[in-house]
Design a protein around this motif. Structure first.
Motif, PDB file in Angstrom:
ATOM      1  N   THR A 134       3.849   2.032   9.051  1.00  0.00           N
ATOM      2  CA  THR A 134       5.085   1.893   8.275  1.00  0.00           C
ATOM      3  C   THR A 134       4.880   2.174   6.783  1.00  0.00           C
ATOM      4  O   THR A 134       5.827   2.565   6.105  1.00  0.00           O
ATOM      5  CB  THR A 134       5.689   0.479   8.444  1.00  0.00           C
ATOM      6  OG1 THR A 134       4.726  -0.491   8.047  1.00  0.00           O
ATOM      7  CG2 THR A 134       6.113   0.242   9.874  1.00  0.00           C
TER       8      THR A 134
ATOM      9  N   GLY B 174       5.370   5.745   6.139  1.00  0.00           N
ATOM     10  CA  GLY B 174       6.746   5.985   6.585  1.00  0.00           C
ATOM     11  C   GLY B 174       7.783   5.610   5.539  1.00  0.00           C
ATOM     12  O   GLY B 174       8.890   6.150   5.536  1.00  0.00           O
TER      13      GLY B 174
ATOM     14  N   MET C  75      -0.284   9.300   8.554  1.00  0.00           N
ATOM     15  CA  MET C  75       0.229   8.579   9.726  1.00  0.00           C
ATOM     16  C   MET C  75      -0.537   8.980  10.985  1.00  0.00           C
ATOM     17  O   MET C  75      -0.859   8.130  11.821  1.00  0.00           O
ATOM     18  CB  MET C  75       1.723   8.831   9.891  1.00  0.00           C
ATOM     19  CG  MET C  75       2.552   8.195   8.793  1.00  0.00           C
ATOM     20  SD  MET C  75       4.297   8.595   8.918  1.00  0.00           S
ATOM     21  CE  MET C  75       4.769   7.568  10.288  1.00  0.00           C
TER      22      MET C  75
END
Length: 141
Positions: free
Chosen positions: A6, A9, A80
């Motif tokens: 996250t 993100g 990621m």
């Protein structure tokens, strides 16, 4: 500190909005350049040629801003992927580089904004000139 999926993100919306803003700037400059080019073709004026040259520099800056922004997004996605693969150390480096490219993009944006403001101030200074001086400039060869 643990980097999870996250964290990178969170940059996606910010980078996407920056790229959208840069694209809008580019499109606005492109329209201005086309209009000035048509004006120059009708009546060649060295001042218009100078404006087009200045706009060309700004277009290059916007392209560099976009490249840095896209690079930031790419490295963010790469971070990621590395997190997903369990490569934490490499993910840190990718995410750090992503942040650095985003900062570069923002710094270039400030430079372009300064150039834009300077160009507008030159035009506004002409409007603020006394009427006789403006008339003399219009009649000058």
């Amino acid at each position: 500190m643990t980097l999870n999926l996250t964290t990178p993100g969170l940059l996606f919306p910010a980078i996407s909005l920056l790229l959208l803003a840069y694209t809008n700037r580019f499109l606005g400059l492109a329209a201005t350049i086309r209009n000035l080019y048509n004006d120059y073709r009708r009546t060649p004026d060295p001042q218009i040629a100078q404006q087009i040259s200045s706009l060309r520099r700004r277009v290059r800056l916007i392209q560099q801003m976009q490249v840095a922004g896209v690079g930031s997004l790419f490295l963010c996605v790469l971070a990621m992927l590395k997190i997903y693969l369990g490569l934490q150390t490499l993910a840190y480096y990718s995410f750090g580089a992503s942040l650095a490219l985003m900062m570069l993009s923002l710094a270039l944006s400030l430079i372009e904004l300064k150039l834009s403001s300077d160009a507008l101030n030159i035009l506004l200074a002409d409007l603020a000139a006394p009427p006789r001086r403006r008339q003399a400039q219009k009649n000058a060869p």
